[in-house]
Design an enzyme around this catalytic site. Structure first.
Site, PDB file in Angstrom:
ATOM      1  CD  GLU A  53      -1.153  -2.285   2.142  1.00 57.88           C
ATOM      2  OE1 GLU A  53      -1.884  -2.828   3.176  1.00 57.88           O
ATOM      3  OE2 GLU A  53       0.070  -2.620   2.083  1.00 57.88           O
ATOM      4  CG  ASP A 208      21.537 -39.051  -2.922  1.00 59.23           C
ATOM      5  OD1 ASP A 208      21.754 -40.358  -2.728  1.00 59.23           O
ATOM      6  OD2 ASP A 208      20.243 -38.607  -2.615  1.00 59.23           O
TER       7      ASP A 208
END
Length: 347
Positions: A53, A208
């Protein structure tokens, strides 16, 4: 009114431009309209900066028109002093005649107070314009403040025959199975830049050795979150290198001083881990593995969205992909892969 929907659509478009930078604040866009024409617009660009705003009103060249203008904003104007002054006060100060919004703000310090302040000043207030679309845009913010936990996004890639990896263990030292293509991987790095945290279990960390950062896209890397209840992660993992803020949830203190220890019982539930994340103001998380943590979150109903990559390749055998209820809400073709998006709640 169709006119209100027209201008609210623009608010939502503007709001989305703050994705990845506004959090933990909500995504908010705003337009100022005079005689059915936009005379100012803005959005919340980053946390700590001016609200939508403020930017919209500041962009209006002829301020004398404000008293005859309507301001559209997709979320209730704030009514409290945070890092910036209340937007409701600014609207009252400039005597705008009407405020149109999509959603009431669930944040405890707002939650209707902005609406009340505007009405007390004699400003006409219209609510619930494109309410569902606004709630979907700010689903992370709303979930965090309503359910007191992060918004949870599950993510995995699977083969055409439904496997996410071949069977591996730490002794074999096999590399992770590459399922999705390079285009899909770029999408994933973009997703990482949009979330507060990225969560994996200790099995994925060991097998991983992932970096879990943003490399194939621009933006901030999320906080790395590792569930390691027994405290078995070695110090030579990328996750322990201190390059990105990292939290390790474990009963034992991690061997690396470069990570933050989140004391966690060996029998802690995922709901308890989510409570810890809420306390750390982690508003949303992307869960990248492995299959066990995905299945457990699904079993406990602790998920909001799932993004599943499906490749053309066949594996034949391996680790089965988790099972999701219902049909995908969205499907995108990215290179040779398809991305299926599921939502736990209707959208």
């Amino acid at each position: 009114m169709e006119q209100d929907r027209h201008f609210m659509k623009r608010c939502l478009q503007l709001a989305a431009m703050g994705t990845g930078r506004a959090a933990p604040n909500p995504l908010v866009g705003s337009v100022v309209v005079h005689n059915n024409s936009i005379i100012g617009e803005g959005y919340h660009q980053q946390c700590g900066g001016p609200h939508a705003e403020v930017n919209a009103i500041a962009s209006v060249k002829h301020k004398e028109l404000l008293s005859e203008a309507t301001i559209y904003v997709n979320l209730e104007p704030c009514a409290h002093f945070g890092k910036t002054p209340p937007c409701a006060d600014l609207i009252v100060q400039h005597r705008l005649k009407r405020v149109v919004m999509a959603n009431r703000d669930p944040f405890a310090q707002v939650d209707g107070r902005g609406i009340a302040k505007l009405k007390e000043a004699g400003i006409e207030v219209t609510t619930s314009v494109m309410e569902q679309e606004g709630a979907h845009l700010n689903r992370r913010f709303f979930t965090f403040h309503t359910h007191k936990r992060p918004y949870i996004i599950l993510k995995w890639a699977q083969s055409a025959d439904g496997f996410i990896d071949w069977h591996r263990n730490t002794a074999t030292q096999q590399k992770p199975l590459a399922i999705s293509g390079k285009e899909s991987q770029r999408w994933v790095h973009q997703w990482r830049s949009q979330e507060a945290g990225i969560l994996i279990g200790s099995g994925t960390a060991l097998l991983d050795n992932p970096r879990l950062d943003v490399r194939r896209w621009s933006g901030n890397s999320p906080v790395r979150l590792v569930l390691d209840r027994s405290g078995k992660l070695p110090v030579d993992l990328y996750l322990m290198d201190g390059s990105v803020r990292t939290m390790v949830f474990s009963a034992n203190q991690p061997k690396s001083d470069a990570v933050e220890w989140m004391p966690t019982s060996p029998t802690a539930t995922l709901a308890e881990v989510m409570d810890q994340l809420y306390a750390q103001n982690i508003q949303s998380i992307l869960v990248e593995g492995g299959a066990t943590i995905h299945q457990q979150l699904l079993l406990e109903g602790l998920w909001d969205e799932a993004r599943v990559w499906q490749a053309e390749k066949l594996i034949g055998s391996g680790v089965p992909a988790p099972t999701l209820p219902g049909k995908a809400h969205q499907v995108h073709q990215v290179g040779k892969d398809r991305c299926f998006t599921f939502y736990k709640a209707e959208v």
